[in-house]
Design an enzyme around this catalytic site. Structure first.
Site, mmCIF file in Angstrom:
data_model
loop_
_atom_site.group_PDB
_atom_site.id
_atom_site.type_symbol
_atom_site.label_atom_id
_atom_site.label_comp_id
_atom_site.label_asym_id
_atom_site.label_seq_id
_atom_site.Cartn_x
_atom_site.Cartn_y
_atom_site.Cartn_z
ATOM 1 N N SER A 58 0.794 -1.233 0.000
ATOM 2 C CA SER A 58 0.000 0.000 0.000
ATOM 3 C C SER A 58 0.825 1.282 0.000
ATOM 4 C CB SER A 58 -0.958 0.015 1.197
ATOM 5 O OG SER A 58 -0.271 0.221 2.407
ATOM 6 N N LYS A 101 0.412 4.520 6.795
ATOM 7 C CA LYS A 101 -0.181 5.403 5.793
ATOM 8 C C LYS A 101 0.429 6.795 5.890
ATOM 9 C CE LYS A 101 -3.038 2.023 4.897
ATOM 10 N NZ LYS A 101 -2.916 1.216 3.663
#
Length: 207
Positions: A58, A101
Site C-alpha cells: 500500500s 499510511k
C-alpha cells in the site's frame, strides 16, 4: 652459607602485580561504564523509538513489503501533519493490526477527491503528490467532500489503487490516539522478490 638479598626482585615482582591489578580494575571500570551506557541507550531507544516492518504494497514506491522502519514513538510525536508517514492501530480493523499510511488532512480540513482525474483536494486545493505510485482512481465507499473531525486524521497509502485507507468505511478517519508514531527512517530494506536482494541505497530518512 651466605644469605642472598632478594629485595629488589621482590619489589619488582610486587610492583608488576600491582600494575596488573590496577589495569584489571581500570578495565573492569570501563566495562561497567560501557554496559551501563549501553543499557541506558537501549532503554531510551525503547521508550522513544520502535522498530516496525512494512507488510503489503500500500505504500509502494515509498516503502516496500518487508522494509524495516524506525518509528518515533507517540511519546514525542503528538502533532501529526500533512505528509507524515504514520503507523496506527484501529481496534476494529483486522484485530488492531498496525497500518502504515501518509497523513493527507488533519482536524478541520475538508478532503475531496476527483476519482476520474485521480486528484485529491484539501480545502479546495489540489495536492501536489510526487510520492504517489498511482493516481487516486479507486473509490472505496466513503462520501466526499469529507471534513476531518476534531482529533482525527485522514490518511492514505502512496500506492493509491492498492491501499485500504481513510477512503474505506472500515478504516475511515483515524483518531490521533490510535497513532503509534511517525516513521522517520528506513533502517533495512526488504528483499526484492524479483532480484532476491536488498537495495541498501534506499536506507535513509523518510519523506
Amino acid at each position: 652459607m651466605k644469605n642472598i638479598d632478594n629485595t629488589p626482585f621482590d619489589e619488582e615482582k610486587n610492583s608488576h602485580k600491582e600494575n596488573t591489578t590496577d589495569r584489571q580494575k581500570t578495565f573492569l571500570s570501563y566495562l561497567h561504564d560501557m554496559v551501563f551506557a549501553l543499557v541506558c541507550i537501549l532503554l531510551v531507544f525503547m521508550l522513544l523509538f520502535r522498530l516496525v516492518v512494512v507488510s503489503g504494497p500500500s505504500m509502494r514506491q515509498t516503502l516496500e513489503n518487508g522494509d524495516s522502519l524506525i518509528l518515533l514513538n507517540n511519546v514525542l510525536y503528538n502533532q501529526p501533519k500533512y505528509g507524515d508517514i504514520v503507523v496506527a492501530c484501529k481496534k476494529d480493523y483486522k484485530n488492531g493490526e498496525p497500518i502504515i499510511k501518509r497523513v493527507i488532512a488533519t482536524e478541520g480540513q475538508t478532503v475531496d477527491i476527483d476519482f476520474t482525474a485521480g486528484l485529491v483536494f484539501v480545502d479546495g486545493k489540489a495536492l501536489d503528490e510526487p510520492y504517489t505510485n498511482t493516481p487516486t482512481n479507486l473509490a472505496e465507499g466513503m462520501t466526499f467532500p469529507l471534513t476531518v473531525g476534531k482529533g482525527q486524521l485522514f490518511v492514505m497509502g502512496d500506492n493509491r489503487n492498492e491501499s485500504k485507507d481513510s477512503r474505506d468505511p472500515h478504516i475511515g478517519l483515524i483518531d490521533k490516539r490510535e497513532v503509534l508514531g511517525r516513521a522517520i527512517f528506513l533502517a533495512l530494506p526488504g528483499v526484492n522478490p524479483e532480484t532476491r536482494e536488498r537495495d541498501f541505497g534506499r536506507i535513509g530518512v523518510l519523506n
